[in-house]
Scaffold this active site. Structure first.
Site, mmCIF file in Angstrom:
data_model
loop_
_atom_site.group_PDB
_atom_site.id
_atom_site.type_symbol
_atom_site.label_atom_id
_atom_site.label_comp_id
_atom_site.label_asym_id
_atom_site.label_seq_id
_atom_site.Cartn_x
_atom_site.Cartn_y
_atom_site.Cartn_z
ATOM 1 C CG ASP A 1 -0.326 0.133 2.532
ATOM 2 O OD1 ASP A 1 0.916 0.220 2.598
ATOM 3 O OD2 ASP A 1 -1.056 0.189 3.546
ATOM 4 C CG HIS A 2 -0.677 4.813 1.525
ATOM 5 N ND1 HIS A 2 -1.740 3.920 1.625
ATOM 6 C CD2 HIS A 2 -0.618 5.460 2.709
ATOM 7 C CE1 HIS A 2 -2.300 4.049 2.818
ATOM 8 N NE2 HIS A 2 -1.624 4.974 3.500
ATOM 9 C CB CYS B 1 1.020 -2.616 4.734
ATOM 10 S SG CYS B 1 0.840 -3.640 6.202
ATOM 11 C CB THR C 1 2.164 -3.028 10.880
ATOM 12 O OG1 THR C 1 1.003 -3.488 10.166
ATOM 13 C CG2 THR C 1 1.845 -1.729 11.598
ATOM 14 C CG HIS D 1 9.911 -24.994 11.268
ATOM 15 N ND1 HIS D 1 9.896 -25.184 12.629
ATOM 16 C CD2 HIS D 1 11.171 -25.313 10.852
ATOM 17 C CE1 HIS D 1 11.094 -25.597 13.021
ATOM 18 N NE2 HIS D 1 11.893 -25.670 11.966
ATOM 19 N NE ARG E 1 3.141 4.102 8.496
ATOM 20 C CZ ARG E 1 1.828 4.249 8.331
ATOM 21 N NH1 ARG E 1 0.975 3.627 9.129
ATOM 22 N NH2 ARG E 1 1.361 5.016 7.368
ATOM 23 N NE ARG F 1 9.729 -31.510 13.743
ATOM 24 C CZ ARG F 1 10.953 -31.263 13.270
ATOM 25 N NH1 ARG F 1 11.494 -32.045 12.345
ATOM 26 N NH2 ARG F 1 11.637 -30.218 13.711
ATOM 27 C CG HIS F 2 8.351 -28.835 9.665
ATOM 28 N ND1 HIS F 2 8.115 -28.362 10.939
ATOM 29 C CD2 HIS F 2 9.663 -29.154 9.614
ATOM 30 C CE1 HIS F 2 9.252 -28.386 11.618
ATOM 31 N NE2 HIS F 2 10.206 -28.871 10.846
ATOM 32 N NE ARG G 1 4.165 -30.481 13.783
ATOM 33 C CZ ARG G 1 5.373 -30.631 14.294
ATOM 34 N NH1 ARG G 1 6.359 -29.841 13.916
ATOM 35 N NH2 ARG G 1 5.622 -31.561 15.195
#
Ligand code: RB5
Length: 150
Positions: free
Chosen positions: A9-10, A66, A68, A99, A110, A133-134, A137
């Site tokens: 995004d911006h 973005c 965050t 994993h 930010r 094993r991963h 899951r």
């Protein structure tokens, strides 16, 4: 050649441009799905653009940015087959591939500086899913995704 889809995004535009500059020096095929200007926009639109391409296997991996890394990863994870990991450190970046078989990494402009962000991206791209094993899951995640009422 590995194909990488990018979007932001911006609030993630400037870091995304740094990442693109960095990746252009490598032998990768990259495509930027926007946004292309600093005008305020909505991160789910770009999360969906990248996630749907990765989900359709038109691209091997995706990179989203973005403010965050959180909103854009939440949105990307709504697309079937997408495992988007919001990462602010290199340990999480390689663990998310090894994993969790993450197929999108999300970064926050930010949150992390450019230098760390580029290390995180390189770590993500150079790491491989360990299976075993991963895989069991991951199969359970896919099973949840396929449940009618989730
Ligand atoms: C935009 O201001 C900001 O909310 C967005 O980039 C992102 O950080 C959301 O998770």
């Amino acid at each position: 050649m590995m194909k990488i889809a990018l979007g932001s995004d911006h609030a993630g535009l400037s870091l995304k441009m740094e990442i693109i500059k960095h990746l252009e020096e490598k032998s990768l095929e990259i495509k930027d799905f926007g946004t292309y200007t600093e005008e305020s926009c909505d991160y789910p639109d770009y999360a969906y653009a990248v996630a749907s391409e990765v989900s359709k296997k038109n691209f091997d991996l995706g990179i989203l940015v973005c403010g965050t890394g959180i909103g854009i990863s939440i949105a990307a994870n709504k697309v079937k087959g997408i495992r988007a990991a919001a990462c602010s450190d290199t340990f999480s970046a390689h663990a998310s591939r090894e994993h969790n078989d993450a197929n999108i990494i999300a970064l926050g402009e930010r949150v992390v500086g450019v230098g760390l962000a580029l290390d995180i991206v390189d770590t993500f791209l150079n790491s491989k899913f360990q299976g075993d094993r991963h895989q069991r899951r991951i199969d359970k995640i896919t099973e949840i995704e396929n449940r009618r009422n989730k």
